[in-house]
Design an enzyme around this catalytic site. Structure first.
Site, mmCIF file in Angstrom:
data_model
loop_
_atom_site.group_PDB
_atom_site.id
_atom_site.type_symbol
_atom_site.label_atom_id
_atom_site.label_comp_id
_atom_site.label_asym_id
_atom_site.label_seq_id
_atom_site.Cartn_x
_atom_site.Cartn_y
_atom_site.Cartn_z
ATOM 1 C CB CYS A 152 -0.906 0.020 1.224
ATOM 2 S SG CYS A 152 -2.038 1.406 1.135
ATOM 3 C CG ASP A 284 -6.250 7.253 -2.741
ATOM 4 O OD1 ASP A 284 -5.242 7.574 -2.081
ATOM 5 O OD2 ASP A 284 -6.951 6.260 -2.485
ATOM 6 C CG ASN A 285 -3.168 5.527 -4.735
ATOM 7 O OD1 ASN A 285 -2.715 5.258 -3.617
ATOM 8 N ND2 ASN A 285 -4.167 4.866 -5.265
HETATM 9 N N1 MTE Z 1 -9.839 -1.996 -5.659
HETATM 10 C C1 MTE Z 1 -11.081 -1.658 -5.367
HETATM 11 N N2 MTE Z 1 -12.062 -2.014 -6.231
HETATM 12 N N3 MTE Z 1 -11.400 -0.988 -4.224
HETATM 13 C C2 MTE Z 1 -10.423 -0.616 -3.341
HETATM 14 O O1 MTE Z 1 -10.751 -0.026 -2.294
HETATM 15 N N4 MTE Z 1 -8.014 -0.540 -2.874
HETATM 16 C C3 MTE Z 1 -6.724 -0.441 -3.539
HETATM 17 C C4 MTE Z 1 -6.461 -1.689 -4.349
HETATM 18 N N5 MTE Z 1 -7.577 -2.034 -5.157
HETATM 19 C C5 MTE Z 1 -9.073 -0.922 -3.658
HETATM 20 C C6 MTE Z 1 -8.841 -1.654 -4.832
HETATM 21 C C7 MTE Z 1 -5.599 -0.247 -2.655
HETATM 22 S S1 MTE Z 1 -5.333 1.357 -2.157
HETATM 23 C C8 MTE Z 1 -4.732 -1.238 -2.355
HETATM 24 S S2 MTE Z 1 -3.337 -0.897 -1.451
HETATM 25 C C9 MTE Z 1 -4.957 -2.608 -2.775
HETATM 26 O O2 MTE Z 1 -6.184 -2.738 -3.465
HETATM 27 C C10 MTE Z 1 -4.984 -3.534 -1.581
HETATM 28 O O3 MTE Z 1 -5.214 -4.845 -1.980
HETATM 29 P P1 MTE Z 1 -5.577 -5.917 -0.861
HETATM 30 O O4 MTE Z 1 -6.696 -5.355 -0.026
HETATM 31 O O5 MTE Z 1 -5.920 -7.172 -1.576
HETATM 32 O O6 MTE Z 1 -4.324 -6.076 -0.038
#
Ligand code: MTE
Length: 867
Positions: A152, A284-285
């Site tokens: 993350c 974000d990000n």
């Molecule tokens: N995909 C969706 N659809 N919704 C989410 O909230 N979070 C993202 C990503 N993909 C997210 C997502 C983020 S910020 C991260 S760090 C990773 O998923 C985390 O994956 P994990 O929960 O399988 O570890």
């Protein structure tokens, strides 16, 4: 080619058995025959099947989880990291149940029987748009299996938050995990839709509906098509079907990049000529320049739209695992050396080329040993969990590596900290100093573990503790250290402690007022009509503000004769506090304050016919929580007895007080229940929960209500409000009675609640000739609250009740009005006629713009009421 699914199952089962040593010999033989002995296989895993009680009242009530995971954003949404030591001890691969989770909102509920028909579309700038179902994704495309670490972007953010609060929540250093992912290459799927020449980006969208739309982001198309980058879709992790938290049934996995790009619950791949315009891609990000403060970034959206600040490849990073945070080494029993161990990773497929340790504040460094478990898979040829392991030709590193170094205990005894930094093959090296930024992402300064000598032991401390307060950073900050001084906050000799930022205080006293008031005088001057009250030991006379108070005269009258410090400070804005000197008349002496405190408030009677008391808090018990949508609930509260009614006049509100689960103070807000005020024994509150988002803190009250367990008690007080509907067109506004022939009701979101009370009163009384027009503005169709009831009222008598819904984000299928409640709709349905009143309740922006338009269209201020 060998197929290994069965062997893996065996491996997992056998290592879990007590007679481990006997079984392992056989197993290792088997594995070596299959060429598997050398590759690190998944750790023993027991995927949870039970839903934890903490999750049951949340939208994730269908997701079984491991209780060891550390929740970083309260109960919901689910954002967790494993305990760092447990993560490391599992080895190179992480079990699905311990794998970190980052969910922006609720986990989509996907039934087993629906998985074969789960569809993804490939659309946008393609010659041949496609819709593939899950079965086709598995059957029509070559499947591969590869070890990939997801990290993350917020990993280690807690350190940034200690220095200065960012807009993100606090991760420790376990916001990463590694799994063997199985599925097709994204390139193969995109190729079958034939991308057009001008396509430059792949936008991905998940099935999780969030406050700002579906989660989505993008990567460059040429990255997705490049086999070296290894971008894939996955339906299995470590040979198991994806679990709900990790994107079941299908997700993207983008190796070497921040986890935020690996979209879970994948529904769409859209090829475009520009990066994604999804809210989560923009807001974000990102790592904004360090001088951009949270306020600057909120005031100017251009900071977020500059693509140079978007983050894709991970940066180089490392953390110590052993010694653990708070580990104590007993010098009397310790061996001659201690093995310091940890992990490191880099982004973009770059290899970690060195990990260095310093025991003298970075003056000299020594090299740690590194083991690259990922490389073992490069030599493996064959199939694993139904996917081909195809890494022999690829040199990129997409996984974490482990490093270690033996250090003489005598050396540890003679230093105050272990410092670790890593470097990647592009010679990027972790910096000494933190690069603070508004989202607190990509935090990667040297990892520092402090050592304190205490009674023959060495006590180690990590920078932060994700599970609790603590860590050396907080300790140093509390002691007045400046964490950004390049010396980890330690003061150089002779340096003064850093000055703390002064807290903003608002003067609520009038200059020159120095009269002392005792309890006798105070009581004698406080009555149902003369409101003297106390805040912070100061006495105020609210009589002159009875008419002007936005909460109605009653809100002040109910404070008469009381010390209302706690409630007052909680519910009033800085502007309201700044008005207080006008009403300040003196100071109460200390003895009188104590006497007043001991003067007990009236106790609630089991037999009182009416629940609400205007001068004291009464207690209601939460007995039921009904999900209206993913973010809207009806909370049902039990009153004091079955025959009791709420005692709330139509159009008025009550205050609710709950304990703040985060801070120590109580939270107080005004609500209008959705239930009939004559309902006996219970009341229902319709509440939209404003969850935390990556950039915006959620609603204090609504998230606290969301966390309330059934059986919890809340305090209520009331009624409050300047408006009351008496029936038959008769209203009271600020104590003055008047008549209206019609109401123009303007509302949005949960602003429907006070409007609904009045509308229901009108509609339930056949003799009431008043007519009502409801202009209800929302974003999407599913945001319209009480829709069935509203439509039923209109169906009952469409002359008396007209309901107009308007949506700002309407789907194509929507046949109703579109857009905000603006001039056109107000002109059509709410022209002034001298006999009507406008009732408004909605978000601040909506109320402001409605007021402006209505006044321009000729309404008198006195005909408008804002709840
Ligand atoms: N995909 C969706 N659809 N919704 C989410 O909230 N979070 C993202 C990503 N993909 C997210 C997502 C983020 S910020 C991260 S760090 C990773 O998923 C985390 O994956 P994990 O929960 O399988 O570890």
């Amino acid at each position: 080619m060998t197929t290994v699914t069965e062997v893996r199952t065996e491996h997992i089962i056998t290592t879990g058995l007590p007679e481990k040593s006997d079984r392992i010999t056989v197993e290792e033989d088997e594995l070596s025959v299959l060429g598997l002995a050398d590759i690190p296989l998944p750790p023993p895993s027991k995927i949870p099947t039970e839903v934890l009680s903490i999750d049951k009242p949340t939208p994730d009530h269908h997701v079984p989880r491991d209780p060891r995971l550390i929740r970083l954003t309260g109960v919901h949404p689910f954002n967790v990291e494993p305990p760092l030591t447990a993560l490391y001890d599992e080895g190179f691969l992480t079990s699905p149940e311990l794998f970190y989770v980052r969910n922006h909102g609720p986990v989509p509920f996907v039934r087993d029987e629906d998985i074969p028909n789960w569809e993804i579309s490939i659309e946008g700038l393609v010659e041949k748009p496609l819709v593939l179902n899950f079965k086709e994704v598995l059957q029509k495309y070559d499947q591969i299996t590869a070890p990939i670490t997801l990290v993350c972007a917020g990993n280690r953010r807690k350190e940034q938050n200690v220095v200065r609060k960012t807009k993100g929540f606090s991760w420790g250093s376990a916001g990463l995990s590694t799994a063997l992912w199985t599925g097709p290459m994204m390139a193969d799927i995109l190729r079958s839709a034939k991308p057009l020449r001008k396509a430059k980006y792949v936008c991905m969208e998940g099935a999780d509906k969030l406050p700002n739309g579906y989660y989505g982001t993008s990567v460059k198309l040429n990255w997705a098509m490049d086999p070296n980058r290894g971008i894939m879709l996955a339906h299995k992790m470590n040979g198991e079907d994806l679990t709900p938290d990790h994107g079941r049934p299908l997700r993207a996995v983008v190796p070497g990049q921040i986890g935020g790009r690996s979209v879970k619950w994948l529904k769409k791949l859209i090829l475009t000529d520009a990066p994604s315009d999804n809210w989560y891609h923009i807001y974000d990000n990102r790592v904004l320049p360090t001088m951009v403060s949270p306020e600057m970034s909120s005031n100017d959206p251009n900071w977020w739209r500059d693509d140079r600040y978007a983050i894709y490849d991970l940066n180089v990073n490392a953390s110590v695992v052993y010694p653990e945070h708070k580990e104590v080494l007993n010098l009397a029993t310790a061996g001659p050396s201690y093995t310091v161990k940890g992990y490191a990773y880099a982004g973009g497929g770059r290899r970690i080329t060195r990990v260095e340790i310093s025991l003298d504040k970075g003056k000299s460094w020594r090299l740690a040993d590194i083991s690259y478990a990922e490389d073992k898979y490069r030599d493996f040829e064959g199939e694993l969990f139904g996917g081909k392991v195809d890494m022999y030709w690829r040199e990129s590193c997409f996984c974490w590596c482990f490093w270690s170094m033996d250090i003489a205990v005598s050396e540890l005894e003679n230093t105050d900290a272990i410092l670790v930094r890593s470097m990647d093959e592009a010679l990027s090296i972790q910096p000494r100093d933190m690069y603070w930024s508004v989202l607190g992402m990509m935090n990667n300064p040297w990892f520092r573990v402090t050592i304190t000598k205490e009674n023959g032991t060495l006590k180690f401390e990590h920078p932060t503790d994700p599970a609790a307060p603590g860590g050396w950073m907080e300790r140093v900050k509390k002691a007045g250290g400046d964490l950004t001084n390049g010396n980890w906050g330690e003061r150089h000799e002779g340096e003064e402690p850093a000055e703390r930022e002064p807290e903003k205080t608002i003067n609520m006293k009038k200059d020159g007022v120095n009269r002392m008031i005792d309890i006798q005088e105070f009581k004698a001057n406080s009555s149902e009509t003369k409101p003297w009250f106390i805040v912070n030991g100061e006495v105020y006379d609210g009589t002159a503000f009875l008419e002007g108070h936005p909460g109605g005269a009653q809100s002040i009258l109910s404070s008469a004769g009381l010390d209302v410090s706690e409630d007052f400070l909680e519910i009033h804005s800085e502007t309201a506090k700044a008005m207080m000197p006008d009403y300040h008349i003196g100071t109460m002496d200390k003895a009188s304050l104590v006497a007043l405190k001991n003067d007990k408030a009236p106790v609630s009677e089991e037999t009182r016919a009416v629940f609400l008391q205007s001068r004291s808090w009464t207690k209601a018990t939460l007995t039921k929580r009904t999900d209206v949508s993913w973010d809207t609930r009806i909370f049902t509260f039990q009153l004091e007895h079955d025959k009791q009614t709420l005692g709330l006049p139509i159009g008025q509100h009550l205050m609710i007080k709950v304990a703040d689960p985060v801070g120590k103070d109580a939270i107080i807000r005004s609500y209008t229940p959705i239930s009939d005020t004559n309902q006996e024994g219970t009341m229902d509150l319709l509440v939209k929960i404003y969850f935390d988002t990556p950039t915006v803190k959620g609603g204090k009250m609504t998230t606290a209500l969301e966390k309330l367990a059934l059986g919890s008690v809340v305090n209520c007080k009331g009624p409050t409000g300047r408006f009351e509907y008496l029936g038959n067109g008769k209203v009271i506004v600020s104590g003055k009675e008047r008549r209206v022939r019609s109401f123009k009701m303007i509302c949005g979101g949960t602003g429907i609640t006070p409007v609904f009370q009045v509308l229901r009163a009108v509609m339930q009384d056949n003799q009431d000739p008043t007519s009502c027009v409801v202009l209800n503005g929302n974003r999407q169709e599913e945001d319209i609250l009480c829709r069935t009831e509203l439509d039923a009222f209109e169906g009952l008598d469409s002359k008396k009740c007209q309901v107009i819904h308007t949506l700002t984000k309407a789907p194509d299928s929507w046949t109703g009005r579109r857009g905000r409640i603006a001039e056109d709709v107000l002109k059509e349905y709410a022209t002034p006629d001298g006999e009507s009143m406008v009732l408004v309740c909605g978000p601040e922006a909506m109320e402001k713009s409605a007021r402006k338009i209505l006044l321009e269209q000729g309404w008198a201020e006195s005909d408008l009421h804002f709840f």
